[in-house]
Design a protein around this motif. Structure first.
Motif, PDB file in Angstrom:
ATOM      1  N   ARG A 249       0.853  -1.186   0.000  1.00 12.30           N
ATOM      2  CA  ARG A 249       0.000   0.000   0.000  1.00 12.30           C
ATOM      3  C   ARG A 249       0.894   1.243   0.000  1.00 12.30           C
ATOM      4  O   ARG A 249       1.767   1.380   0.857  1.00 12.30           O
ATOM      5  CB  ARG A 249      -0.898  -0.003   1.235  1.00 12.30           C
ATOM      6  CG  ARG A 249      -1.854  -1.195   1.303  1.00 12.30           C
ATOM      7  CD  ARG A 249      -2.395  -1.398   2.703  1.00 12.30           C
ATOM      8  NE  ARG A 249      -1.322  -1.735   3.648  1.00 12.30           N
ATOM      9  CZ  ARG A 249      -1.516  -1.980   4.935  1.00 12.30           C
ATOM     10  NH1 ARG A 249      -2.733  -1.919   5.451  1.00 12.30           N
ATOM     11  NH2 ARG A 249      -0.499  -2.280   5.722  1.00 12.30           N
TER      12      ARG A 249
ATOM     13  N   GLY B  78       1.575   5.570  -0.315  1.00 10.41           N
ATOM     14  CA  GLY B  78       1.076   6.923  -0.103  1.00 10.41           C
ATOM     15  C   GLY B  78       1.950   7.902  -0.860  1.00 10.41           C
ATOM     16  O   GLY B  78       3.179   7.831  -0.771  1.00 10.41           O
TER      17      GLY B  78
ATOM     18  N   SER C   7      -3.062  -0.195  -4.757  1.00  7.25           N
ATOM     19  CA  SER C   7      -3.445   0.572  -3.561  1.00  7.25           C
ATOM     20  C   SER C   7      -2.584   1.832  -3.456  1.00  7.25           C
ATOM     21  O   SER C   7      -1.421   1.776  -3.034  1.00  7.25           O
ATOM     22  CB  SER C   7      -3.279  -0.286  -2.305  1.00  7.25           C
ATOM     23  OG  SER C   7      -3.583   0.459  -1.143  1.00  7.25           O
TER      24      SER C   7
ATOM     25  N   SER D  75      -2.768   5.996  -2.214  1.00  6.24           N
ATOM     26  CA  SER D  75      -3.452   7.136  -1.591  1.00  6.24           C
ATOM     27  C   SER D  75      -2.619   8.383  -1.833  1.00  6.24           C
ATOM     28  O   SER D  75      -1.381   8.322  -1.829  1.00  6.24           O
ATOM     29  CB  SER D  75      -3.619   6.919  -0.085  1.00  6.24           C
ATOM     30  OG  SER D  75      -4.347   5.734   0.177  1.00  6.24           O
TER      31      SER D  75
ATOM     32  N   TYR E 263      -1.895  12.483  -0.755  1.00 10.55           N
ATOM     33  CA  TYR E 263      -2.083  13.486   0.287  1.00 10.55           C
ATOM     34  C   TYR E 263      -1.391  14.783  -0.133  1.00 10.55           C
ATOM     35  O   TYR E 263      -0.177  14.803  -0.327  1.00 10.55           O
ATOM     36  CB  TYR E 263      -1.503  12.996   1.614  1.00 10.55           C
ATOM     37  CG  TYR E 263      -2.066  11.661   2.044  1.00 10.55           C
ATOM     38  CD1 TYR E 263      -3.347  11.572   2.589  1.00 10.55           C
ATOM     39  CD2 TYR E 263      -1.327  10.482   1.881  1.00 10.55           C
ATOM     40  CE1 TYR E 263      -3.875  10.342   2.972  1.00 10.55           C
ATOM     41  CE2 TYR E 263      -1.849   9.252   2.265  1.00 10.55           C
ATOM     42  CZ  TYR E 263      -3.121   9.198   2.804  1.00 10.55           C
ATOM     43  OH  TYR E 263      -3.648   7.984   3.178  1.00 10.55           O
TER      44      TYR E 263
ATOM     45  N   ASP F 216      -6.170  10.748   7.963  1.00  8.71           N
ATOM     46  CA  ASP F 216      -6.485   9.552   7.180  1.00  8.71           C
ATOM     47  C   ASP F 216      -5.614   8.358   7.567  1.00  8.71           C
ATOM     48  O   ASP F 216      -6.074   7.212   7.577  1.00  8.71           O
ATOM     49  CB  ASP F 216      -6.318   9.854   5.691  1.00  8.71           C
ATOM     50  CG  ASP F 216      -6.845   8.726   4.817  1.00  8.71           C
ATOM     51  OD1 ASP F 216      -8.041   8.412   4.909  1.00  8.71           O
ATOM     52  OD2 ASP F 216      -6.040   8.151   4.051  1.00  8.71           O
ATOM     53  N   LEU F 217      -4.347   8.627   7.906  1.00 13.12           N
ATOM     54  CA  LEU F 217      -3.415   7.536   8.193  1.00 13.12           C
ATOM     55  C   LEU F 217      -3.714   6.808   9.504  1.00 13.12           C
ATOM     56  O   LEU F 217      -3.164   5.742   9.758  1.00 13.12           O
ATOM     57  CB  LEU F 217      -1.980   8.068   8.209  1.00 13.12           C
ATOM     58  CG  LEU F 217      -1.413   8.481   6.845  1.00 13.12           C
ATOM     59  CD1 LEU F 217      -0.082   9.197   6.999  1.00 13.12           C
ATOM     60  CD2 LEU F 217      -1.273   7.272   5.922  1.00 13.12           C
ATOM     61  N   GLN F 218      -4.589   7.380  10.326  1.00 12.92           N
ATOM     62  CA  GLN F 218      -4.974   6.697  11.560  1.00 12.92           C
ATOM     63  C   GLN F 218      -5.763   5.420  11.274  1.00 12.92           C
ATOM     64  O   GLN F 218      -5.738   4.469  12.052  1.00 12.92           O
ATOM     65  CB  GLN F 218      -5.812   7.646  12.425  1.00 12.92           C
ATOM     66  CG  GLN F 218      -5.013   8.811  12.977  1.00 12.92           C
ATOM     67  CD  GLN F 218      -5.874   9.801  13.746  1.00 12.92           C
ATOM     68  OE1 GLN F 218      -7.059   9.535  14.001  1.00 12.92           O
ATOM     69  NE2 GLN F 218      -5.302  10.927  14.119  1.00 12.92           N
ATOM     70  N   THR F 219      -6.461   5.410  10.126  1.00 15.39           N
ATOM     71  CA  THR F 219      -7.267   4.228   9.758  1.00 15.39           C
ATOM     72  C   THR F 219      -6.841   3.605   8.436  1.00 15.39           C
ATOM     73  O   THR F 219      -7.122   2.444   8.170  1.00 15.39           O
ATOM     74  CB  THR F 219      -8.758   4.615   9.660  1.00 15.39           C
ATOM     75  OG1 THR F 219      -8.893   5.727   8.748  1.00 15.39           O
ATOM     76  CG2 THR F 219      -9.304   5.019  11.014  1.00 15.39           C
ATOM     77  N   ASN F 220      -6.150   4.370   7.603  1.00 16.92           N
ATOM     78  CA  ASN F 220      -5.760   3.902   6.273  1.00 16.92           C
ATOM     79  C   ASN F 220      -4.237   3.738   6.224  1.00 16.92           C
ATOM     80  O   ASN F 220      -3.513   4.656   5.855  1.00 16.92           O
ATOM     81  CB  ASN F 220      -6.226   4.888   5.204  1.00 16.92           C
ATOM     82  CG  ASN F 220      -5.976   4.381   3.790  1.00 16.92           C
ATOM     83  OD1 ASN F 220      -5.885   3.176   3.558  1.00 16.92           O
ATOM     84  ND2 ASN F 220      -5.840   5.306   2.858  1.00 16.92           N
ATOM     85  N   ALA F 221      -3.753   2.556   6.623  1.00 15.29           N
ATOM     86  CA  ALA F 221      -2.306   2.327   6.745  1.00 15.29           C
ATOM     87  C   ALA F 221      -1.633   2.258   5.381  1.00 15.29           C
ATOM     88  O   ALA F 221      -2.254   1.915   4.372  1.00 15.29           O
ATOM     89  CB  ALA F 221      -2.044   1.041   7.507  1.00 15.29           C
ATOM     90  N   ILE F 222      -0.350   2.618   5.347  1.00 13.63           N
ATOM     91  CA  ILE F 222       0.466   2.484   4.133  1.00 13.63           C
ATOM     92  C   ILE F 222       1.730   1.704   4.473  1.00 13.63           C
ATOM     93  O   ILE F 222       2.166   1.674   5.618  1.00 13.63           O
ATOM     94  CB  ILE F 222       0.838   3.849   3.523  1.00 13.63           C
ATOM     95  CG1 ILE F 222       1.616   4.707   4.530  1.00 13.63           C
ATOM     96  CG2 ILE F 222      -0.402   4.575   3.019  1.00 13.63           C
ATOM     97  CD1 ILE F 222       2.165   5.999   3.940  1.00 13.63           C
TER      98      ILE F 222
END
Length: 363
Positions: free
Chosen positions: A6, A8, A31, A33, A35, A44-50
């Motif tokens: 994943r 970012g 995957s 994301s 930013y 977002d990174l608190q729930t959407n890990a990379i």
């Protein structure tokens, strides 16, 4: 392997984002994301890990270097972060390395270049695959209540750390410093990341052992291994500080003949005598006939109260330069300390073990 991770992308430049996204898609990545600001990212990174970050020169509310440091502090010290930039300045590269980057890619780049940097960054930030599987399996055993089996698994991971006279992570760290001094930045980055990954693995294994002993109700061993985990994190913080000091020296004195000597002086003044000694020994590989260097080593050993080693290095310093008066004065000082300590030992040996007691009967 890379395609399953994943990613970012951190940038406020739409053209750069488009190019980076195309490169990742071309590598089979699905995957991704994006930013454009740190404020958005941190929520977002608190729930959407990379698993990997690509950081550009600027976000709306932070520059690339600031974003790198925040990622390491907020997510994980071992997160692979690739700086993707047009900035070729040496100071910028050193700043990125100081912050813990996993790679430094200059725009425009080829697909092959990006793939090579991504692979190197991810692999250097990841412990050995077998040990990683053992670590994961051991944590599963803790979760299942199989505490004795879990402890055995964790012990296998830290076995080389216990048996070796030197932490393998320290060896990678010292390699990184050597590569930096030779301006081999790619190799320096990989070495530093390996050091971090190993220390993270050892600390996690000790934390796992602590949890397993806690599950068994053995609070004494729980506390012992929790402390070992904390000690490794403290050591890692110290290594990061040393790396930052070393880079500061290179930035301020790019032509320094022996930056390890300067590093040793800085560490000694800060009271880190073991770190100073390690730096001085590294310095010897660059200037093995420097009398002042051996005098500095002798001072560090003196502060560390290793007087025999200190004496040896003052003698070596004076053999190289018999006119070096500070080394001669230190040699005499150490001789007096050793003689004083020896006289204390001799007096204890000569003192009668059973003293006669005279009893006054009042006669």
């Amino acid at each position: 392997m890379l395609e399953g991770l994943r990613y970012g992308i951190f940038s406020n430049n739409s053209k750069h984002v488009s190019n980076d996204r195309l490169a990742l898609v071309g590598l089979g990545v699905s995957s991704i994301s994006v930013y454009s600001s740190w404020e958005k990212a941190v929520i977002d990174l608190q729930t959407n890990a990379i698993d990997v970050a690509l950081v550009d020169e600027e976000l709306h509310d932070a520059n690339g270097s600031e974003c790198l440091k925040r990622l390491k502090r907020t997510l994980s010290r071992s997160l692979p972060v690739i700086m993707v930039t047009t900035d070729q300045r040496k100071d910028s590269v050193l700043t990125a390395i100081s912050g813990g980057c996993g790679g430094y890619v200059l725009r425009p780049y080829s697909m092959e270049t990006m793939k090579r940097h991504l692979y190197a960054a991810y692999m250097s930030a990841t412990p050995d695959e077998i040990e990683q599987e053992l670590l994961s399996a051991s944590w599963d055993l803790v979760a299942n209540g199989s505490f004795d089996e879990a402890i055995t698994g964790f012990e296998e991971i830290v076995e080389e750390l216990v048996e070796a006279q030197k932490n393998p992570a320290d060896e990678y760290f010292e390699k990184g410093l050597n590569y930096l001094s030779q301006e081999k930045y790619g190799k320096a980055i990989i070495s530093f990341n390996k050091a971090i990954a190993l220390n993270e693995m050892y600390a996690e294994a000790y934390k796992g052992m602590a949890d397993a002993y806690k599950g068994k109700g053995d609070m004494e061993n729980y506390q012992e291994y929790l402390t070992k985990a904390a000690d490794i994190y403290a050591i890692q913080d110290n290594l990061d500080s040393v790396k930052e000091l070393f880079i500061e020296i290179l930035q301020n004195e790019p032509e320094a003949v022996n930056p390890f000597n300067r590093l040793g002086v800085k560490l000694r003044k800060e009271g880190d005598y073991s770190g100073a000694i390690r730096a001085y020994h590294q310095a010897c590989t660059f200037t093995p006939n420097d009398a002042n260097l051996y005098y500095n080593m002798a001072r560090a050993y003196t502060y560390a109260k290793d007087y025999e080693s200190a004496l040896n290095y003052t003698e070596l310093s004076l053999r190289l330069d018999s006119s070096l008066e500070p080394a001669r004065a230190l040699h005499m000082q150490i001789m007096k300390i050793i003689e004083k300590e020896q006289s204390k030992v001799d007096s204890l040996i000569s003192e009668p073990k059973d003293k006669k007691v005279v009893i006054d009967n009042g006669e």
